[in-house]
Motif scaffolding. Structure first.
Motif, PDB file in Angstrom:
ATOM      1  N   PHE A   6       0.625  -1.607  -0.396  1.00 48.23           N
ATOM      2  CA  PHE A   6      -0.769   0.274   0.292  1.00 48.23           C
ATOM      3  C   PHE A   6       0.812   1.408  -0.097  1.00 48.23           C
ATOM      4  CE2 PHE A   6      -5.251  -0.760   1.302  1.00 48.23           C
ATOM      5  CZ  PHE A   6      -4.623  -2.324   0.882  1.00 48.23           C
ATOM      6  N   PHE A   7       1.826   1.420   1.101  1.00 47.79           N
ATOM      7  CA  PHE A   7       2.505   2.144   1.208  1.00 47.79           C
ATOM      8  C   PHE A   7       3.685   2.748  -0.789  1.00 47.79           C
ATOM      9  CE2 PHE A   7       1.953   1.775   5.222  1.00 47.79           C
ATOM     10  CZ  PHE A   7       1.001   3.246   6.058  1.00 47.79           C
ATOM     11  N   MET A   8       4.048   1.604  -1.328  1.00 52.61           N
ATOM     12  CA  MET A   8       4.534   1.521  -1.920  1.00 52.61           C
ATOM     13  C   MET A   8       3.689   1.966  -3.001  1.00 52.61           C
ATOM     14  SD  MET A   8       6.365  -2.042  -2.172  1.00 52.61           S
ATOM     15  CE  MET A   8       6.841  -2.325  -4.485  1.00 52.61           C
ATOM     16  N   VAL A   9       3.097   1.687  -3.046  1.00 59.61           N
ATOM     17  CA  VAL A   9       2.205   1.957  -4.624  1.00 59.61           C
ATOM     18  C   VAL A   9       1.290   3.689  -4.543  1.00 59.61           C
ATOM     19  CG1 VAL A   9       1.239  -0.002  -5.095  1.00 59.61           C
ATOM     20  CG2 VAL A   9      -0.117   1.078  -3.927  1.00 59.61           C
ATOM     21  N   ILE A  20      12.080   7.699   0.263  1.00 63.53           N
ATOM     22  CA  ILE A  20      11.938   7.006   1.687  1.00 63.53           C
ATOM     23  C   ILE A  20      10.984   6.781   1.730  1.00 63.53           C
ATOM     24  CG2 ILE A  20      11.810   7.711   4.213  1.00 63.53           C
ATOM     25  CD1 ILE A  20      13.902  10.192   3.337  1.00 63.53           C
ATOM     26  N   LEU A  21       9.751   7.364   1.704  1.00 62.51           N
ATOM     27  CA  LEU A  21       8.227   5.859   1.719  1.00 62.51           C
ATOM     28  C   LEU A  21       8.337   5.046   1.305  1.00 62.51           C
ATOM     29  CD1 LEU A  21       5.911   6.491   3.683  1.00 62.51           C
ATOM     30  CD2 LEU A  21       4.440   7.624   1.564  1.00 62.51           C
ATOM     31  N   PHE A  22       8.670   4.966  -0.449  1.00 65.09           N
ATOM     32  CA  PHE A  22       8.715   3.986  -0.861  1.00 65.09           C
ATOM     33  C   PHE A  22       9.312   2.928  -0.813  1.00 65.09           C
ATOM     34  CE2 PHE A  22      11.746   3.103  -4.341  1.00 65.09           C
ATOM     35  CZ  PHE A  22      11.177   1.680  -4.556  1.00 65.09           C
ATOM     36  N   TYR A  23      10.304   3.395  -0.124  1.00 60.89           N
ATOM     37  CA  TYR A  23      11.654   2.761   0.078  1.00 60.89           C
ATOM     38  C   TYR A  23      11.462   1.185   1.614  1.00 60.89           C
ATOM     39  CZ  TYR A  23      15.648  -0.142   1.461  1.00 60.89           C
ATOM     40  OH  TYR A  23      17.404  -1.298   1.646  1.00 60.89           O
ATOM     41  N   LEU A  24      10.796   2.356   2.719  1.00 55.75           N
ATOM     42  CA  LEU A  24      10.296   1.794   3.325  1.00 55.75           C
ATOM     43  C   LEU A  24       9.203   0.788   3.164  1.00 55.75           C
ATOM     44  CD1 LEU A  24      10.041   4.492   6.194  1.00 55.75           C
ATOM     45  CD2 LEU A  24      11.800   2.929   6.333  1.00 55.75           C
ATOM     46  N   GLY A  25       8.350   1.644   2.382  1.00 59.74           N
ATOM     47  CA  GLY A  25       6.872   0.332   1.821  1.00 59.74           C
ATOM     48  C   GLY A  25       7.582  -1.199   1.322  1.00 59.74           C
ATOM     49  N   LEU A  26       8.795  -0.522   0.285  1.00 57.31           N
ATOM     50  CA  LEU A  26       9.024  -1.421   0.054  1.00 57.31           C
ATOM     51  C   LEU A  26       9.706  -3.006   0.621  1.00 57.31           C
ATOM     52  CD1 LEU A  26      10.094  -2.476  -3.303  1.00 57.31           C
ATOM     53  CD2 LEU A  26      12.463  -1.667  -2.223  1.00 57.31           C
ATOM     54  N   GLU A  27      10.653  -2.391   1.764  1.00 56.86           N
ATOM     55  CA  GLU A  27      11.372  -2.854   2.909  1.00 56.86           C
ATOM     56  C   GLU A  27      10.087  -4.372   3.467  1.00 56.86           C
ATOM     57  OE1 GLU A  27      14.266  -3.729   3.235  1.00 56.86           O
ATOM     58  OE2 GLU A  27      14.291  -3.695   1.660  1.00 56.86           O
ATOM     59  N   LEU A  28       8.947  -2.987   3.989  1.00 55.88           N
ATOM     60  CA  LEU A  28       8.306  -3.396   4.770  1.00 55.88           C
ATOM     61  C   LEU A  28       7.896  -4.919   4.334  1.00 55.88           C
ATOM     62  CD1 LEU A  28       6.382  -4.319   7.173  1.00 55.88           C
ATOM     63  CD2 LEU A  28       4.652  -2.539   6.278  1.00 55.88           C
ATOM     64  N   SER A  42      17.297 -10.654  -2.931  1.00 57.87           N
ATOM     65  CA  SER A  42      17.184  -9.423  -2.302  1.00 57.87           C
ATOM     66  C   SER A  42      17.093  -8.501  -1.412  1.00 57.87           C
ATOM     67  CB  SER A  42      15.641  -9.614  -1.769  1.00 57.87           C
ATOM     68  OG  SER A  42      14.839  -9.097  -1.498  1.00 57.87           O
ATOM     69  N   ALA A  43      18.157  -8.534  -0.318  1.00 50.03           N
ATOM     70  CA  ALA A  43      18.848  -7.642   0.218  1.00 50.03           C
ATOM     71  C   ALA A  43      20.141  -7.117  -1.105  1.00 50.03           C
ATOM     72  CB  ALA A  43      19.227  -8.557   0.837  1.00 50.03           C
ATOM     73  N   LEU A  44      20.234  -7.523  -1.509  1.00 51.73           N
ATOM     74  CA  LEU A  44      21.333  -7.218  -2.046  1.00 51.73           C
ATOM     75  C   LEU A  44      20.373  -5.602  -3.852  1.00 51.73           C
ATOM     76  CD1 LEU A  44      24.342  -7.572  -3.312  1.00 51.73           C
ATOM     77  CD2 LEU A  44      23.887  -8.494  -5.586  1.00 51.73           C
ATOM     78  N   SER A  45      19.694  -5.906  -3.977  1.00 52.15           N
ATOM     79  CA  SER A  45      18.560  -5.431  -4.879  1.00 52.15           C
ATOM     80  C   SER A  45      18.367  -4.648  -4.343  1.00 52.15           C
ATOM     81  CB  SER A  45      17.720  -6.654  -5.376  1.00 52.15           C
ATOM     82  OG  SER A  45      16.818  -6.355  -4.735  1.00 52.15           O
ATOM     83  N   SER A  46      17.819  -4.498  -2.644  1.00 45.61           N
ATOM     84  CA  SER A  46      17.812  -3.294  -2.293  1.00 45.61           C
ATOM     85  C   SER A  46      18.801  -2.727  -1.352  1.00 45.61           C
ATOM     86  CB  SER A  46      17.169  -3.838  -1.184  1.00 45.61           C
ATOM     87  OG  SER A  46      15.974  -4.675  -0.822  1.00 45.61           O
ATOM     88  N   GLY A  47      20.208  -3.001  -1.377  1.00 47.99           N
ATOM     89  CA  GLY A  47      20.456  -2.271  -1.637  1.00 47.99           C
ATOM     90  C   GLY A  47      21.241  -1.481  -2.511  1.00 47.99           C
ATOM     91  N   LEU A  48      21.000  -1.651  -3.896  1.00 48.82           N
ATOM     92  CA  LEU A  48      21.599  -1.874  -4.961  1.00 48.82           C
ATOM     93  C   LEU A  48      20.715  -0.029  -5.230  1.00 48.82           C
ATOM     94  CD1 LEU A  48      22.289  -3.656  -7.456  1.00 48.82           C
ATOM     95  CD2 LEU A  48      23.942  -2.441  -7.355  1.00 48.82           C
ATOM     96  N   LEU A  49      19.108  -0.485  -5.001  1.00 46.51           N
ATOM     97  CA  LEU A  49      18.211  -0.178  -5.227  1.00 46.51           C
ATOM     98  C   LEU A  49      18.396   1.811  -4.038  1.00 46.51           C
ATOM     99  CD1 LEU A  49      15.028   0.058  -6.548  1.00 46.51           C
ATOM    100  CD2 LEU A  49      14.168   0.475  -3.956  1.00 46.51           C
ATOM    101  N   LEU A  50      18.710   1.195  -2.769  1.00 47.51           N
ATOM    102  CA  LEU A  50      18.719   2.291  -2.521  1.00 47.51           C
ATOM    103  C   LEU A  50      20.362   2.875  -2.311  1.00 47.51           C
ATOM    104  CD1 LEU A  50      18.104   3.882   0.054  1.00 47.51           C
ATOM    105  CD2 LEU A  50      19.281   2.109   1.428  1.00 47.51           C
ATOM    106  N   TYR A  51      20.692   2.427  -2.966  1.00 49.60           N
ATOM    107  CA  TYR A  51      22.115   3.075  -3.554  1.00 49.60           C
ATOM    108  C   TYR A  51      22.251   4.656  -4.500  1.00 49.60           C
ATOM    109  CZ  TYR A  51      26.885   4.497  -5.282  1.00 49.60           C
ATOM    110  OH  TYR A  51      27.717   5.139  -6.354  1.00 49.60           O
ATOM    111  N   GLY A  52      21.070   3.826  -6.074  1.00 53.58           N
ATOM    112  CA  GLY A  52      20.630   4.216  -6.430  1.00 53.58           C
ATOM    113  C   GLY A  52      19.335   5.870  -5.907  1.00 53.58           C
TER     114      GLY A  52
END
Lengths: 471, 495
Positions: free
Chosen positions: A115-118, A124-132, A161-171
């Motif tokens: 829900f928070f993603m979409v 920041i909010l997007f990333y939090l939603g994605l991680e949840l 997935s953690a790796l990709s989240s890392g890349l995403l966060l770096y982006g």
């Protein structure tokens, strides 16, 4: 401020309900059934709340959270598909001793993350939603913790997935560094000027998102996780996170990256073609239905991305229509798997399906409809999904993408036909206990009716999706 | 338009197949057979009524039906003219014959078989009625599903291979057509065929679009060198499947050339005529030679179908009145003759379970009625005057002589080859020495077989002597087709 909280009403309701049923789970023993039914009820109520609320665009919390028709559509799609996935898999959960009270709660938590993603309008909010969402999915993948395969798939999924989240966060951090903002609208304004650094940021973000929707070349986890996780979880993986991932991808294309169209279009075209080809070719040799569906889902994401690659609203619309029909088809396909029960054990090899047309004609014909629809043969729903996508692809004069895409449908038709061959042409081996799963039968019936009658009103979905981009 | 008669025609078989689906609980299949027979006969009578009540003197599309369908821009549009009604009547005539034939030949899962045949009939009628490219594509492709199942479930030993080959070949050809249809939509802004006729697609696009359509029709026709799926599919399919495949499914491609390729891309059609002529001549001569050497009766007839379809493409692309009328006539008569020949093979196959020519011989001594009918159809197949097979080939060759002497002479040579393989087949199967003792115990054709074959034999001879009903229906529509083609070529030649 407090008046605006009704914009967040679905999320607030969902959060409070999750806490309440968590409490029930903690203090009551053997509460799985109760919690499971409450979860269905909560999902239905959340749908009601969203439908009852307005579709007007409103942004709150420093414009970091948006509520509009777009996010509402995806929330409802997520909820409905979760409802079907959960209920049709209930017997499977009970039979495989997965009936822990956390199961539905974690599903609800992942829905909350989506829900928070979409709805997010801020990285920041997007990333939090994605991680949840991702954290919930890690747990779900390994929920059958005594099973080696399930634990393995959970770990595999977690590491990659953690790796990709890392890349995403770096982006995301690069994007913040180059534009000086985390808000989507401000980033969009900033990217209007010459900004090479932002292209790097975009590539990293795209990689992260491609991983979440399992597009080639970031698909490696998909077959293993699909096969290892219990089928009930696999069906959830195959449907719901894909919807959210595609929604976020479209949102990124629509707002923050709208000014650097040329750059990301090339990447999406490549990812789309690669996914279509790999999804078609790699599935041919598979013997396990879940693995095969994993590759087929990679291929389908490729088709949806072909719509996104056009870079115009009509293309995004066609991608949304595509993913909606994909959801219907996959719910149907997995519901069929829940009926393949023999002596308490669920079969998942293609060879186990041999000759079920003689003993279970209704199940066989449902499989037939769903598989031909997945292959995109008219007059079934899957054909129209492909038709819309390729109509908007050809509109942008991307003939090569259209021709490659349609040629891969021929290749992928081959493996769908192989399953149909096993069902209809081979001699029968096993007779299953089909009749004991009412909800799975109901969801098969609903999905097949949708796919069969779609040609009567093929623009119903389009009319809904058209309204999403009005603002 | 008051009553949606074409929709009724299309969906009547589908609805009755639903009834059979519901009645599946019962043990015996008689009710299912009666339902399907009744509904297919009703469809046939309805199509005859449409034929009777349509206006031959007008080249416009008639019985038009229009319904907004996809997003208001693509309409579900149906309509027929003098060309399509003949194919519709052929379809509705062949279907009840197939259903009668399955009483004798299909023993397993009869209800499912009938459902597949009726669903297939719906799609086939839909193909010939549709006046919108997307609707056409929908029906054209949808027919693959029931045919795949008919070959795969009720077919012979290599059915899986044949079914896959049939499905994938046809699908591969068709997806390119889908790209072309979408491209036409963006070029002209519509997929309505009648509007596209008037808008006229620009010259620079025509060749590519024509090739995309050609890739689909060439596979379906089938033309050399993409004909290889046809012998396999025919050999493995059950009798009714072969009959439908030869009599109707192959005609969709010829119809497609006439309805879409020629009027929509006249300049490209003109440009690619040498290609079509070459492929047709190769099909006529090469596949006739291949047919000579076959040991399997069904395979022989399948190859002869490829050769006959060669005349059809040849005739269409002469752009002369005789050529086009001849090829339409050839398609109808081939629909009757090849259907009958496959039924004939089915009759002996049901008794001896062999399709090999070497199994038989001297049938005339034991099965006189059967032998008589077989000889009638074999002679019609080689184009004996007095049968419908003669007129089609004769008209096509007349048309071809107006365009190109060399091609016409080579095609005429094919007629001789056709006579050779047909007569040799008759000699080996019907006459000759009886090698097999089982033949002496065979029963002659029973009532239902006489009905099927007798109707077809009467029609073949009737149209051989009196083709007027067909020609009268065709006349104005073909004139209109040629006029439009010629004006298009002339005006664009000036630019």
């Amino acid at each position: 401020m407090i008046n605006n909280l009704n914009i967040l009403l679905p999320e607030i309701f969902l959060t409070l309900s999750i806490f309440s049923i968590l409490m029930i789970g903690v203090f009551m023993k053997n509460s799985f059934n109760l919690i499971f039914n409450l979860t269905s009820l909560i999902i239905l109520l959340t749908i009601a709340i969203i439908l009852n609320g307005s579709n007007n665009v409103e942004k709150i919390f420093l414009e970091s959270f948006t509520r509009d028709a777009f996010s509402n559509f995806f929330k409802i799609l997520i909820l409905i598909s979760s409802l079907f996935v959960l209920n049709s898999s209930k017997n499977f959960i009970l039979d495989n001793k997965l009936a822990k009270f956390e199961y539905p709660i974690i599903i609800l938590l992942s829905i909350l993350g989506m829900f928070f993603m979409v709805s997010s309008n801020d990285i920041i909010l997007f990333y939090l939603g994605l991680e949840l969402q991702s954290l919930s999915l890690y747990i779900l993948a390994s929920i059958d913790r005594d099973n080696l395969k399930s634990s393995e798939s959970g770990i595999k999924y977690f590491v990659l997935s953690a790796l990709s989240s890392g890349l995403l966060l770096y982006g995301c951090s690069l994007l913040y560094g180059f534009t000086g903002s985390t808000n989507f609208d401000l980033i969009a304004n900033e990217l209007g000027k010459e900004n090479t650094g932002a292209v790097f940021a975009m590539v990293f973000i795209l990689v992260g998102l491609a991983f979440k929707i399992s597009a080639v070349p970031f698909h490696m986890w998909t077959p293993d996780v699909y096969e290892g996780a219990p089928t009930s979880i696999t069906s959830y993986f195959a449907v719901v996170p894909k919807v959210a991932g595609l929604a976020v991808l479209i949102k990124f294309m629509l707002i923050p990256f709208s000014k650097i169209l040329m750059e990301w279009q090339t990447i999406i075209i490549f990812i789309s073609i690669a996914s279509m080809i790999l999804g078609a070719v790699a599935a041919i040799g598979q013997k396990n239905v879940k693995r095969l569906l994993a590759y087929s889902s990679i291929g389908h994401i490729g088709y949806a991305l072909a719509g996104v690659a056009t870079g115009v609203i009509s293309g995004y619309e066609s991608a949304i229509v595509y993913i909606s029909i994909y959801v219907v088809m996959n719910i149907g396909a997995f519901s069929c798997l829940y009926l393949l029960k023999k002596d308490g054990e669920y079969k998942e090899n293609i060879s186990d399906l041999s000759g079920i047309s003689k003993k279970h004609p209704m199940l066989a014909i449902s499989f037939l409809v769903i598989l031909f629809s997945l292959a995109g043969i008219p007059p079934l729903g899957g054909f129209f999904a492909k038709f819309y996508v390729f109509t908007s692809v050809v509109e942008q004069k991307m003939y090569a993408l259209a021709i490659i895409g349609l040629l891969t449908t021929v290749i992928s038709a081959f493996y769908y036909l192989k399953i149909i061959k096993t069902i209809y042409f081979d001699d029968s081996a096993i007779s299953f206990d089909v009749t004991k799963n009412k909800f799975a039968q109901l969801s098969i019936f609903i999905t097949c009716s949708i796919l069969l009658t779609f040609f009567l009103y093929p623009s119903v979905l389009n009319n809904v999706v058209d309204t999403l981009f009005l603002n | 338009m008051d009553f949606p008669i074409l929709s009724t025609l299309i969906f009547l078989p589908l609805v009755s197949s639903l009834f059979i689906f519901i009645s599946r609980g019962q043990k015996n299949n008689t009710s299912a057979i009666y339902i399907s027979l009744f509904s297919s006969l009703a469809t046939f009578i309805l199509s005859l009524f449409v034929w009777y009540s349509m206006d031959y003197t007008s080249a416009n599309f008639q019985f038009l039906e229009e319904q907004s369908w996809i997003n208001d821009f693509i309409k579900f549009k149906l309509g027929i003219d003098g060309i399509s009604i003949l194919f519709i009547v052929l379809t509705t005539l062949i279907t009840p014959i197939c259903i009668i034939s399955c009483i004798n030949s299909v023993k397993d899962r009869v209800k499912e078989f009938l459902i597949a045949i009726l669903v297939l009939e719906t799609f086939m009628i839909g193909v010939f009625c549709s006046l919108d490219l997307v609707v056409f594509y929908l029906f054209f492709e949808a027919g693959l599903i029931p045919m795949f199942l008919i070959i795969g479930v009720w077919g012979g030993p290599r059915r899986v291979y044949s079914a896959f080959k049939f499905f994938l070949f046809t699908l591969l050809g068709s997806v390119l057509m889908l790209v072309a249809i979408i491209a036409i939509y963006w070029i002209t802004g519509t997929t309505d065929v009648t509007q596209i006729y008037e808008i006229k697609i620009p010259k620079e696009y025509q060749n590519l679009l024509w090739l995309a359509f050609f890739s689909s029709f060439a596979v379906k026709m089938p033309m050399w060198p993409v004909h290889t799926w046809l012998p396999d599919a025919h050999v493995e399919a059950p009798t009714a499947g072969s009959v439908i495949l030869a009599a109707i499914l192959l005609k969709m491609a010829g119809y497609g050339f006439l309805r879409f390729s020629l009027p929509m891309f006249p300049l490209a059609s003109e440009f690619f005529t040498p290609l079509i002529f070459t492929l047709s001549i190769i099909a006529i001569i090469y596949t006739s030679l291949v047919a000579l050497m076959q040991e399997d009766m069904k395979k022989l007839i399948a190859y002869s179908s490829v050769a006959h379809m060669g005349y059809v493409t040849l005739g269409i692309f002469t752009f002369t009145k005789q050529g086009i009328e001849g090829s339409i006539f050839q398609m109808i008569s081939h629909g009757l003759i090849s259907a009958a020949l496959f039924l004939c093979v089915g009759v002996v196959y049901d008794r001896l379970h062999s399709r090999m020519i070497s199994t038989y011989g001297g049938l005339v001594n034991y099965l006189p009625k059967y032998s008589f009918l077989f000889i009638v159809f074999a002679l019609a197949g080689l184009g004996l005057p007095g049968t419908s097979g003669f007129l089609g080939e004769f008209l096509v060759l007349t048309g071809t002589f107006q365009k190109n002497y060399l091609v016409a002479m080579l095609a005429t040579f094919g007629v001789v080859l056709g006579a050779a393989y047909m007569l040799w087949l008759t000699k080996r199967v019907i006459f000759g020495v009886t090698k097999n003792d089982q033949i002496k115990n065979l029963k002659d054709v029973n009532k239902s077989e006489i009905i099927m074959l007798g109707i077809l034999a009467l029609l073949v001879i009737f149209f051989g002597f009196y083709p007027v009903p067909l020609m009268e229906t065709l006349n104005v529509s073909v004139d209109n087709l040629i006029n439009n083609y010629e004006t298009a070529v002339q005006t664009n030649g000036l630019n």
